[in-house]
Design an enzyme around this catalytic site. Structure first.
Site, PDB file in Angstrom:
ATOM      1  N   LYS A 171       0.826  -1.222   0.000  1.00 14.29           N
ATOM      2  CA  LYS A 171       0.000   0.000   0.000  1.00 14.29           C
ATOM      3  C   LYS A 171       0.849   1.256   0.000  1.00 14.29           C
ATOM      4  O   LYS A 171       1.940   1.276   0.577  1.00 14.29           O
ATOM      5  CB  LYS A 171      -0.862   0.047   1.263  1.00 14.29           C
ATOM      6  CG  LYS A 171      -1.915  -1.020   1.359  1.00 14.29           C
ATOM      7  CD  LYS A 171      -2.541  -0.940   2.733  1.00 14.29           C
ATOM      8  CE  LYS A 171      -4.009  -1.184   2.716  1.00 14.29           C
ATOM      9  NZ  LYS A 171      -4.600  -0.995   4.044  1.00 14.29           N
ATOM     10  N   GLY A 203      -8.341   6.546  -1.596  1.00 14.39           N
ATOM     11  CA  GLY A 203      -9.202   6.238  -2.735  1.00 14.39           C
ATOM     12  C   GLY A 203      -8.842   4.942  -3.440  1.00 14.39           C
ATOM     13  O   GLY A 203      -9.134   4.770  -4.615  1.00 14.39           O
ATOM     14  N   GLU A 228       1.304  -5.184   4.368  1.00 15.84           N
ATOM     15  CA  GLU A 228       0.617  -5.866   5.472  1.00 15.84           C
ATOM     16  C   GLU A 228      -0.049  -7.135   4.985  1.00 15.84           C
ATOM     17  O   GLU A 228      -0.188  -7.365   3.774  1.00 15.84           O
ATOM     18  CB  GLU A 228      -0.385  -4.929   6.171  1.00 15.84           C
ATOM     19  CG  GLU A 228      -1.512  -4.451   5.305  1.00 15.84           C
ATOM     20  CD  GLU A 228      -2.381  -3.370   5.961  1.00 15.84           C
ATOM     21  OE1 GLU A 228      -1.900  -2.600   6.831  1.00 15.84           O
ATOM     22  OE2 GLU A 228      -3.573  -3.294   5.594  1.00 15.84           O
ATOM     23  N   LYS A 247     -16.396   2.589  -1.812  1.00 16.55           N
ATOM     24  CA  LYS A 247     -17.667   2.209  -1.182  1.00 16.55           C
ATOM     25  C   LYS A 247     -18.863   2.578  -2.069  1.00 16.55           C
ATOM     26  O   LYS A 247     -18.866   3.634  -2.696  1.00 16.55           O
ATOM     27  CB  LYS A 247     -17.805   2.940   0.156  1.00 16.55           C
ATOM     28  CG  LYS A 247     -16.674   2.617   1.119  1.00 16.55           C
ATOM     29  CD  LYS A 247     -16.570   3.656   2.223  1.00 16.55           C
ATOM     30  CE  LYS A 247     -15.336   3.406   3.077  1.00 16.55           C
ATOM     31  NZ  LYS A 247     -15.015   4.536   3.946  1.00 16.55           N
ATOM     32  N   GLU A 253     -11.107   3.481  10.621  1.00 16.22           N
ATOM     33  CA  GLU A 253     -11.543   2.339   9.811  1.00 16.22           C
ATOM     34  C   GLU A 253     -10.841   1.069  10.273  1.00 16.22           C
ATOM     35  O   GLU A 253      -9.621   1.068  10.474  1.00 16.22           O
ATOM     36  CB  GLU A 253     -11.217   2.587   8.329  1.00 16.22           C
ATOM     37  CG  GLU A 253     -11.915   3.814   7.768  1.00 16.22           C
ATOM     38  CD  GLU A 253     -11.771   3.964   6.254  1.00 16.22           C
ATOM     39  OE1 GLU A 253     -12.664   4.550   5.634  1.00 16.22           O
ATOM     40  OE2 GLU A 253     -10.745   3.498   5.697  1.00 16.22           O
ATOM     41  N   ARG A 256     -11.646  13.754   8.472  1.00 15.57           N
ATOM     42  CA  ARG A 256     -12.615  14.663   7.837  1.00 15.57           C
ATOM     43  C   ARG A 256     -14.001  14.073   7.989  1.00 15.57           C
ATOM     44  O   ARG A 256     -14.148  12.941   8.445  1.00 15.57           O
ATOM     45  CB  ARG A 256     -12.283  14.794   6.351  1.00 15.57           C
ATOM     46  CG  ARG A 256     -12.231  13.413   5.714  1.00 15.57           C
ATOM     47  CD  ARG A 256     -12.026  13.424   4.245  1.00 15.57           C
ATOM     48  NE  ARG A 256     -11.542  12.154   3.767  1.00 15.57           N
ATOM     49  CZ  ARG A 256     -12.283  11.078   3.536  1.00 15.57           C
ATOM     50  NH1 ARG A 256     -13.584  11.116   3.755  1.00 15.57           N
ATOM     51  NH2 ARG A 256     -11.746   9.949   3.118  1.00 15.57           N
TER      52      ARG A 256
HETATM   53  P1  ADP Z   1      -7.954   3.923   0.767  1.00 13.38           P
HETATM   54  O1  ADP Z   1      -7.532   4.981   1.732  1.00 13.38           O
HETATM   55  O2  ADP Z   1      -7.238   4.012  -0.532  1.00 13.38           O
HETATM   56  O3  ADP Z   1      -9.444   3.821   0.630  1.00 13.38           O
HETATM   57  P2  ADP Z   1      -7.787   1.723   2.649  1.00 13.38           P
HETATM   58  O4  ADP Z   1      -6.525   1.408   3.381  1.00 13.38           O
HETATM   59  O5  ADP Z   1      -8.871   2.414   3.395  1.00 13.38           O
HETATM   60  O6  ADP Z   1      -7.419   2.532   1.328  1.00 13.38           O
HETATM   61  O7  ADP Z   1      -8.380   0.386   2.037  1.00 13.38           O
HETATM   62  C1  ADP Z   1      -9.510   0.393   1.205  1.00 13.38           C
HETATM   63  C2  ADP Z   1     -10.087  -1.005   1.103  1.00 13.38           C
HETATM   64  O8  ADP Z   1      -9.099  -1.944   0.661  1.00 13.38           O
HETATM   65  C3  ADP Z   1     -10.603  -1.586   2.400  1.00 13.38           C
HETATM   66  O9  ADP Z   1     -11.890  -1.144   2.720  1.00 13.38           O
HETATM   67  C4  ADP Z   1     -10.526  -3.080   2.122  1.00 13.38           C
HETATM   68  O10 ADP Z   1     -11.622  -3.481   1.334  1.00 13.38           O
HETATM   69  C5  ADP Z   1      -9.280  -3.201   1.282  1.00 13.38           C
HETATM   70  N1  ADP Z   1      -8.100  -3.520   2.125  1.00 13.38           N
HETATM   71  C6  ADP Z   1      -7.163  -2.637   2.564  1.00 13.38           C
HETATM   72  N2  ADP Z   1      -6.231  -3.263   3.324  1.00 13.38           N
HETATM   73  C7  ADP Z   1      -6.568  -4.570   3.366  1.00 13.38           C
HETATM   74  C8  ADP Z   1      -5.997  -5.746   4.001  1.00 13.38           C
HETATM   75  N3  ADP Z   1      -4.894  -5.688   4.743  1.00 13.38           N
HETATM   76  N4  ADP Z   1      -6.644  -6.915   3.825  1.00 13.38           N
HETATM   77  C9  ADP Z   1      -7.768  -7.003   3.080  1.00 13.38           C
HETATM   78  N5  ADP Z   1      -8.347  -5.953   2.458  1.00 13.38           N
HETATM   79  C10 ADP Z   1      -7.763  -4.741   2.600  1.00 13.38           C
END
Ligand code: ADP
Length: 446
Positions: A158, A164, A200, A237, A275, A292
């Site tokens: 990541k 997003g 992760e 979402k 989250e 936010r």
């Molecule tokens: P962003 O800020 O780009 O939205 P997030 O870290 O919030 O990224 O992750 C968005 C989505 O990606 C999560 O809601 C989940 O569906 C998926 N996701 C992120 N990290 C993981 C993980 N470690 N294992 C499984 N799904 C993940």
């Protein structure tokens, strides 16, 4: 209290903030790019100022234009909405330099939480469970390989500056690590200007559960229950609800405790969301904090009977106030469908253009947050959200029935929308049973 609030945003969220200000008796200033001149937020605000060209980099993202608009109009506070400059620590500092209150957290908090790997470290040291993975940013793919070996595949790479759903790559095995690592790095660099990556464990089919928080300057942090946002397409979402069908009162208590502990550890002020990912065993892990107001905040407002945007504004005045225990308790059930001008039949291709005819649903338990009207031209320059449809009921079953009915009443002519897609999801037995996870839509759409 503020004398005048400038809303540094557009669309439905600008309108949402104007509504909160009106109820607080605060005059408002709308800003708009040349393509948004006829947008409802411009009509509903007390004053409006053009801040530049359609390209967001020349208008909604151009800090100096927003500061100038605030100075010209005499606004003493800026509400950033979501997206655009809402999570820019530099913009917060710029506001402070000009004696303008930024309605949101402090710049340090935004910077800390905006660096996702640092945010994870901070939460871990506060005792909040985090997804196993690298301690901070990893420098090369060999390091990624050895961490993946340790925590086991699949893993997810990541972007530390991410958001997003960009700059993320799931890696199933060692032989595809290098290519995925480089792709994630390139995407992170081009989207966020930073190629920093962390890694992760990739959880299999977790639920996305988030806790709505509000921190006040007296150090209190209030939690307003959880939202379940597991219905996602490409990590974006599409349907959100509160409460989560998967969260028992006992689990809710643990989620809230963890979220409040995390927020208190950074002296969090303003509205924010932590989250988590929830696995099938009922274990949950911190994923990120959004500093936010979020798109999906209305579902929480419906089940708690609060106005989160008003509270967010009040929290920035520095005056202390108390929030009643009853206001943080969930009653009933609310669901939100994001109505986007996109064609679900064509891989959700954006469908900008003129709305020729529009009928918004209504009746018991229905709320619409939208800037759309018949004759409105949806510009191709921004996100495609045209309305948030929220259904509230005394329980999930009633909320679902109302959502069904409201989607049937909702008519948009001239552009394609996600309405037919939502209708199909609402008929799926797993969705009806509340038995979904973040992998549901991929299977549903394939
Ligand atoms: P962003 O800020 O780009 O939205 P997030 O870290 O919030 O990224 O992750 C968005 C989505 O990606 C999560 O809601 C989940 O569906 C998926 N996701 C992120 N990290 C993981 C993980 N470690 N294992 C499984 N799904 C993940």
């Amino acid at each position: 209290m503020f004398n005048k609030v400038l809303i540094a945003n557009r669309g439905e969220i600008a309108l949402r903030v104007i509504r909160a200000c009106k109820e607080l008796n605060i005059p408002t200033v709308a800003v708009y790019s040349t393509v948004d001149r006829d947008s409802l937020h411009v009509l509903f605000a007390d004053e409006s100022i053009c801040i530049g060209a359609p390209n967001a980099r020349e208008s909604y993202l151009r800090s100096q234009n927003l500061i100038a608009a605030a100075e010209i109009s005499g606004a003493d506070a800026i509400h950033p909405g979501y997206g655009f400059l809402s999570e820019s620590a530099d913009f917060v500092e710029m506001c402070a330099m000009h004696g303008i209150v930024f309605i949101g957290p402090r710049a340090e908090t935004i910077a800390l939480m905006g660096d996702k790997s640092e945010a994870k470290k901070t939460m871990k040291s506060a005792g909040v469970p985090v997804v196993p993975g690298s301690e901070g940013v990893i420098s090369n793919f060999n390091e990624a390989l050895s961490i993946a070996e340790e925590i086991g595949y699949p893993v997810i790479v990541k972007a530390s500056a991410g958001g997003g759903g960009k700059g993320m790559r799931v890696v199933d095995s060692a032989d595809v690590m290098e290519s995925n690592f480089e792709m994630a790095r390139a995407e992170a660099e081009s989207s966020f200007g930073s190629g920093d990556l962390y890694i992760e464990k990739y959880l299999i089919e977790p639920r996305h559960i988030e806790v709505q928080l509000l921190g006040l300057s007296d150090g209190n942090v209030y939690a307003f229950g959880e939202r379940d946002c597991s219905i996602q397409r490409r990590h974006q979402k599409l349907i959100e609800e509160s409460p989560s069908p998967a969260v028992s009162p006992k689990l809710r208590k643990r989620l809230i405790e963890a979220a409040v502990t995390g927020a208190k550890s950074v002296n969090y002020i303003s509205a924010g969301t932590i989250e988590f990912l929830l696995d099938a065993r009922g274990d949950f892990y911190f994923m990120e904090m959004n500093t936010r107001i979020q798109v999906e905040h209305p579902v929480t407002e419906m089940v708690t009977g609060t106005d989160l945007v008003k509270y967010q504004i009040l929290a920035s005045t520095g005056e202390s106030f108390k929030i009643d225990n009853a206001e943080t308790c969930i009653q009933g059930h609310a669901i939100e469908c994001r109505i986007n001008a996109e064609d679900p039949e064509k891989n959700f291709l954006p469908s900008p253009g003129e709305i020729k005819a529009l009928n918004l649903p209504g009746g018991p338990g229905i709320r619409i947050d939208s800037h759309a009207y018949a004759g409105y031209k949806i510009p191709p320059n921004y996100d495609s959200l045209i309305a948030k449809l929220i259904a509230f009921g005394k329980n999930r079953e009633e909320a679902l029935m109302r959502m069904h009915r409201a989607l049937d009443e909702f008519v948009v002519e001239g552009v394609e929308t996600t309405i037919p897609f939502h209708q199909k999801v609402l008929e799926h037995p797993d969705f009806i049973a509340g038995n979904v996870n973040t992998g549901f839509l991929n299977q549903f759409l394939s």
